[in-house]
Design a protein around this motif. Structure first.
Motif, PDB file in Angstrom:
ATOM      1  N   ILE A  63      17.207   5.646  -1.695  1.00  0.00           N
ATOM      2  CA  ILE A  63      18.511   5.179  -1.535  1.00  0.00           C
ATOM      3  C   ILE A  63      18.546   5.821  -0.042  1.00  0.00           C
ATOM      4  CG2 ILE A  63      20.905   5.295  -1.910  1.00  0.00           C
ATOM      5  CD1 ILE A  63      20.381   5.357  -4.617  1.00  0.00           C
ATOM      6  N   GLY A  64      18.524   6.602   0.788  1.00  0.00           N
ATOM      7  CA  GLY A  64      18.785   7.159   1.821  1.00  0.00           C
ATOM      8  C   GLY A  64      17.882   6.374   3.279  1.00  0.00           C
ATOM      9  N   ALA A  65      16.442   6.350   2.341  1.00  0.00           N
ATOM     10  CA  ALA A  65      15.361   5.653   3.392  1.00  0.00           C
ATOM     11  C   ALA A  65      15.895   4.309   3.727  1.00  0.00           C
ATOM     12  CB  ALA A  65      13.943   5.756   2.681  1.00  0.00           C
ATOM     13  N   SER A  66      16.546   3.715   2.353  1.00  0.00           N
ATOM     14  CA  SER A  66      17.148   2.606   2.539  1.00  0.00           C
ATOM     15  C   SER A  66      17.888   2.515   3.874  1.00  0.00           C
ATOM     16  CB  SER A  66      17.265   1.958   1.185  1.00  0.00           C
ATOM     17  OG  SER A  66      16.301   1.864   0.287  1.00  0.00           O
ATOM     18  N   LEU A  67      18.857   3.133   3.737  1.00  0.00           N
ATOM     19  CA  LEU A  67      20.179   2.934   4.634  1.00  0.00           C
ATOM     20  C   LEU A  67      19.741   2.989   5.779  1.00  0.00           C
ATOM     21  CD1 LEU A  67      22.991   5.130   2.035  1.00  0.00           C
ATOM     22  CD2 LEU A  67      22.505   3.065   3.069  1.00  0.00           C
ATOM     23  N   LYS A  68      18.300   4.070   6.050  1.00  0.00           N
ATOM     24  CA  LYS A  68      17.789   4.421   7.332  1.00  0.00           C
ATOM     25  C   LYS A  68      16.949   3.043   7.455  1.00  0.00           C
ATOM     26  CE  LYS A  68      17.127   6.967  10.655  1.00  0.00           C
ATOM     27  NZ  LYS A  68      18.026   8.237  11.737  1.00  0.00           N
ATOM     28  N   ASN A  69      16.735   2.295   6.852  1.00  0.00           N
ATOM     29  CA  ASN A  69      16.588   1.443   6.823  1.00  0.00           C
ATOM     30  C   ASN A  69      17.342  -0.101   7.632  1.00  0.00           C
ATOM     31  OD1 ASN A  69      13.713  -0.442   7.420  1.00  0.00           O
ATOM     32  ND2 ASN A  69      14.387  -1.382   5.109  1.00  0.00           N
ATOM     33  N   VAL A  70      18.033   0.165   7.425  1.00  0.00           N
ATOM     34  CA  VAL A  70      19.176  -0.944   8.308  1.00  0.00           C
ATOM     35  C   VAL A  70      20.009   0.217   9.493  1.00  0.00           C
ATOM     36  CG1 VAL A  70      22.407  -1.462   7.943  1.00  0.00           C
ATOM     37  CG2 VAL A  70      21.002  -1.218   5.823  1.00  0.00           C
ATOM     38  N   VAL A  71      19.412   0.516  10.170  1.00  0.00           N
ATOM     39  CA  VAL A  71      19.904   1.244  10.672  1.00  0.00           C
ATOM     40  C   VAL A  71      18.641   1.721  12.222  1.00  0.00           C
ATOM     41  CG1 VAL A  71      22.346   2.062  10.605  1.00  0.00           C
ATOM     42  CG2 VAL A  71      20.290   4.136  10.579  1.00  0.00           C
ATOM     43  N   GLY A  72      17.974   2.070  11.568  1.00  0.00           N
ATOM     44  CA  GLY A  72      16.506   2.078  12.171  1.00  0.00           C
ATOM     45  C   GLY A  72      16.306   3.697  12.200  1.00  0.00           C
ATOM     46  N   GLY A  73      14.987   3.902  13.022  1.00  0.00           N
ATOM     47  CA  GLY A  73      14.295   5.437  13.562  1.00  0.00           C
ATOM     48  C   GLY A  73      13.111   5.745  11.987  1.00  0.00           C
ATOM     49  N   GLU A  74      13.333   7.325  12.984  1.00  0.00           N
ATOM     50  CA  GLU A  74      11.993   7.221  11.622  1.00  0.00           C
ATOM     51  C   GLU A  74      13.180   8.130  10.690  1.00  0.00           C
ATOM     52  OE1 GLU A  74       8.875  11.538  11.659  1.00  0.00           O
ATOM     53  OE2 GLU A  74      10.558  11.893  12.790  1.00  0.00           O
ATOM     54  N   ILE A  75      11.841   8.124   9.114  1.00  0.00           N
ATOM     55  CA  ILE A  75      12.557   8.151   8.017  1.00  0.00           C
ATOM     56  C   ILE A  75      11.207   9.555   7.500  1.00  0.00           C
ATOM     57  CG2 ILE A  75      12.204   7.392   5.773  1.00  0.00           C
ATOM     58  CD1 ILE A  75      12.202   4.785   6.417  1.00  0.00           C
ATOM     59  N   LYS A  76      12.705  10.620   7.456  1.00  0.00           N
ATOM     60  CA  LYS A  76      12.136  11.556   7.867  1.00  0.00           C
ATOM     61  C   LYS A  76      11.403  12.548   6.585  1.00  0.00           C
ATOM     62  CE  LYS A  76      13.958  13.420  11.790  1.00  0.00           C
ATOM     63  NZ  LYS A  76      14.606  14.591  12.288  1.00  0.00           N
ATOM     64  N   ASP A  77      12.857  12.459   5.587  1.00  0.00           N
ATOM     65  CA  ASP A  77      11.265  12.123   4.142  1.00  0.00           C
ATOM     66  C   ASP A  77      10.072  11.987   3.673  1.00  0.00           C
ATOM     67  OD1 ASP A  77      13.869  13.869   3.201  1.00  0.00           O
ATOM     68  OD2 ASP A  77      14.516  12.539   2.466  1.00  0.00           O
ATOM     69  N   TYR A  78      10.012  10.265   4.745  1.00  0.00           N
ATOM     70  CA  TYR A  78       8.617   9.789   4.007  1.00  0.00           C
ATOM     71  C   TYR A  78       7.831   9.979   5.270  1.00  0.00           C
ATOM     72  CZ  TYR A  78      10.601   6.365   0.716  1.00  0.00           C
ATOM     73  OH  TYR A  78      10.548   6.259  -0.130  1.00  0.00           O
ATOM     74  N   THR A  79       7.981  10.513   6.845  1.00  0.00           N
ATOM     75  CA  THR A  79       6.981  11.011   7.031  1.00  0.00           C
ATOM     76  C   THR A  79       6.260  12.778   6.087  1.00  0.00           C
ATOM     77  OG1 THR A  79       8.150  10.488   8.609  1.00  0.00           O
ATOM     78  CG2 THR A  79       6.455  11.853   9.461  1.00  0.00           C
ATOM     79  N   LYS A  80       7.945  13.683   5.531  1.00  0.00           N
ATOM     80  CA  LYS A  80       7.115  14.858   5.101  1.00  0.00           C
ATOM     81  C   LYS A  80       6.508  14.639   4.405  1.00  0.00           C
ATOM     82  CE  LYS A  80       9.191  18.628   2.749  1.00  0.00           C
ATOM     83  NZ  LYS A  80      10.254  19.286   2.266  1.00  0.00           N
ATOM     84  N   MET A  81       5.923  13.243   3.281  1.00  0.00           N
ATOM     85  CA  MET A  81       5.538  12.927   2.258  1.00  0.00           C
ATOM     86  C   MET A  81       4.066  12.888   2.893  1.00  0.00           C
ATOM     87  SD  MET A  81       6.321  10.098  -0.813  1.00  0.00           S
ATOM     88  CE  MET A  81       5.477   8.653   0.278  1.00  0.00           C
ATOM     89  N   LEU A  82       4.234  11.753   3.346  1.00  0.00           N
ATOM     90  CA  LEU A  82       2.922  11.561   3.842  1.00  0.00           C
ATOM     91  C   LEU A  82       2.409  12.591   4.809  1.00  0.00           C
ATOM     92  CD1 LEU A  82       3.452   7.953   5.401  1.00  0.00           C
ATOM     93  CD2 LEU A  82       1.999   8.519   3.486  1.00  0.00           C
ATOM     94  N   ASP A  83       2.631  13.837   5.092  1.00  0.00           N
ATOM     95  CA  ASP A  83       2.062  14.931   5.981  1.00  0.00           C
ATOM     96  C   ASP A  83       1.907  15.590   4.626  1.00  0.00           C
ATOM     97  OD1 ASP A  83       1.574  16.713   7.661  1.00  0.00           O
ATOM     98  OD2 ASP A  83       2.858  17.880   6.666  1.00  0.00           O
ATOM     99  N   GLU A  84       2.109  15.566   3.468  1.00  0.00           N
ATOM    100  CA  GLU A  84       2.009  16.595   2.255  1.00  0.00           C
ATOM    101  C   GLU A  84       0.650  16.527   1.921  1.00  0.00           C
ATOM    102  OE1 GLU A  84       4.965  17.046   0.307  1.00  0.00           O
ATOM    103  OE2 GLU A  84       6.610  18.520   1.693  1.00  0.00           O
ATOM    104  N   ALA A  85       1.005  14.243   1.350  1.00  0.00           N
ATOM    105  CA  ALA A  85      -0.127  14.041   1.028  1.00  0.00           C
ATOM    106  C   ALA A  85      -0.875  14.074   1.622  1.00  0.00           C
ATOM    107  CB  ALA A  85       0.217  12.012   0.341  1.00  0.00           C
ATOM    108  N   ARG A  86      -1.477  14.113   2.762  1.00  0.00           N
ATOM    109  CA  ARG A  86      -2.885  13.996   3.582  1.00  0.00           C
ATOM    110  C   ARG A  86      -3.042  15.684   3.487  1.00  0.00           C
ATOM    111  NH1 ARG A  86      -3.552  10.753   8.853  1.00  0.00           N
ATOM    112  NH2 ARG A  86      -4.369  12.756   9.692  1.00  0.00           N
ATOM    113  N   ASN A  87      -2.188  16.550   3.364  1.00  0.00           N
ATOM    114  CA  ASN A  87      -3.069  17.862   3.473  1.00  0.00           C
ATOM    115  C   ASN A  87      -3.488  18.013   2.130  1.00  0.00           C
ATOM    116  OD1 ASN A  87      -2.168  19.037   5.505  1.00  0.00           O
ATOM    117  ND2 ASN A  87       0.294  19.542   5.156  1.00  0.00           N
ATOM    118  N   VAL A  88      -2.821  17.922   0.852  1.00  0.00           N
ATOM    119  CA  VAL A  88      -3.152  17.498  -0.629  1.00  0.00           C
ATOM    120  C   VAL A  88      -4.464  16.703  -0.112  1.00  0.00           C
ATOM    121  CG1 VAL A  88      -2.479  16.668  -2.890  1.00  0.00           C
ATOM    122  CG2 VAL A  88      -0.811  17.932  -1.141  1.00  0.00           C
ATOM    123  N   ALA A  89      -4.321  15.640   0.291  1.00  0.00           N
ATOM    124  CA  ALA A  89      -6.002  15.334  -0.120  1.00  0.00           C
ATOM    125  C   ALA A  89      -6.964  15.603   0.615  1.00  0.00           C
ATOM    126  CB  ALA A  89      -5.711  13.601   0.250  1.00  0.00           C
TER     127      ALA A  89
END
Length: 107
Positions: A38-64
């Motif tokens: 929900i927070g990411a959806s709200l950020k999508n309205v105003v623009g900018g980096e969605i830090k939770d998703y950036t963190k998720m992708l960073d974690e996913a790359r490390n796990v991979a």
């Protein structure tokens, strides 16, 4: 030991001779919880980096990469060359990341 597995994006390891064992990969699929979505959806309205998703992708790359190393160690490899990432969305709130390369054994 997994921690000793060298992972490189290059084709050659300077000063090393090795034989190819075969392809190796590490996979993970991750998602964020509903409240963060929900927070990411709200950020999508105003623009900018969605830090939770950036963190998720960073974690996913490390796990991979960790899983790639473990799979290479299980194959008896000393290193992985030509490592690459691939990622894709599954639905609207899940991300899959694959780390893949060529497992090699030093001569």
């Amino acid at each position: 030991m997994m921690a000793d597995i060298l992972v490189t994006t290059t084709e050659r390891i300077p000063g090393q001779e090795y034989q190819v064992i075969g392809e190796v990969f590490g996979l993970t699929t991750q998602s964020k919880n509903v409240i963060r979505n929900i927070g990411a959806s709200l950020k999508n309205v105003v623009g900018g980096e969605i830090k939770d998703y950036t963190k998720m992708l960073d974690e996913a790359r490390n796990v991979a990469v960790d899983r790639l190393k473990q799979n290479a160690a299980n194959m008896g490899a000393d290193a992985v060359v030509m490592m690459r990432f691939d990622s894709g969305s599954i639905g609207t709130d899940m991300q899959s990341v694959a780390a893949y390369g060529t497992a090699v054994k030093y001569l």
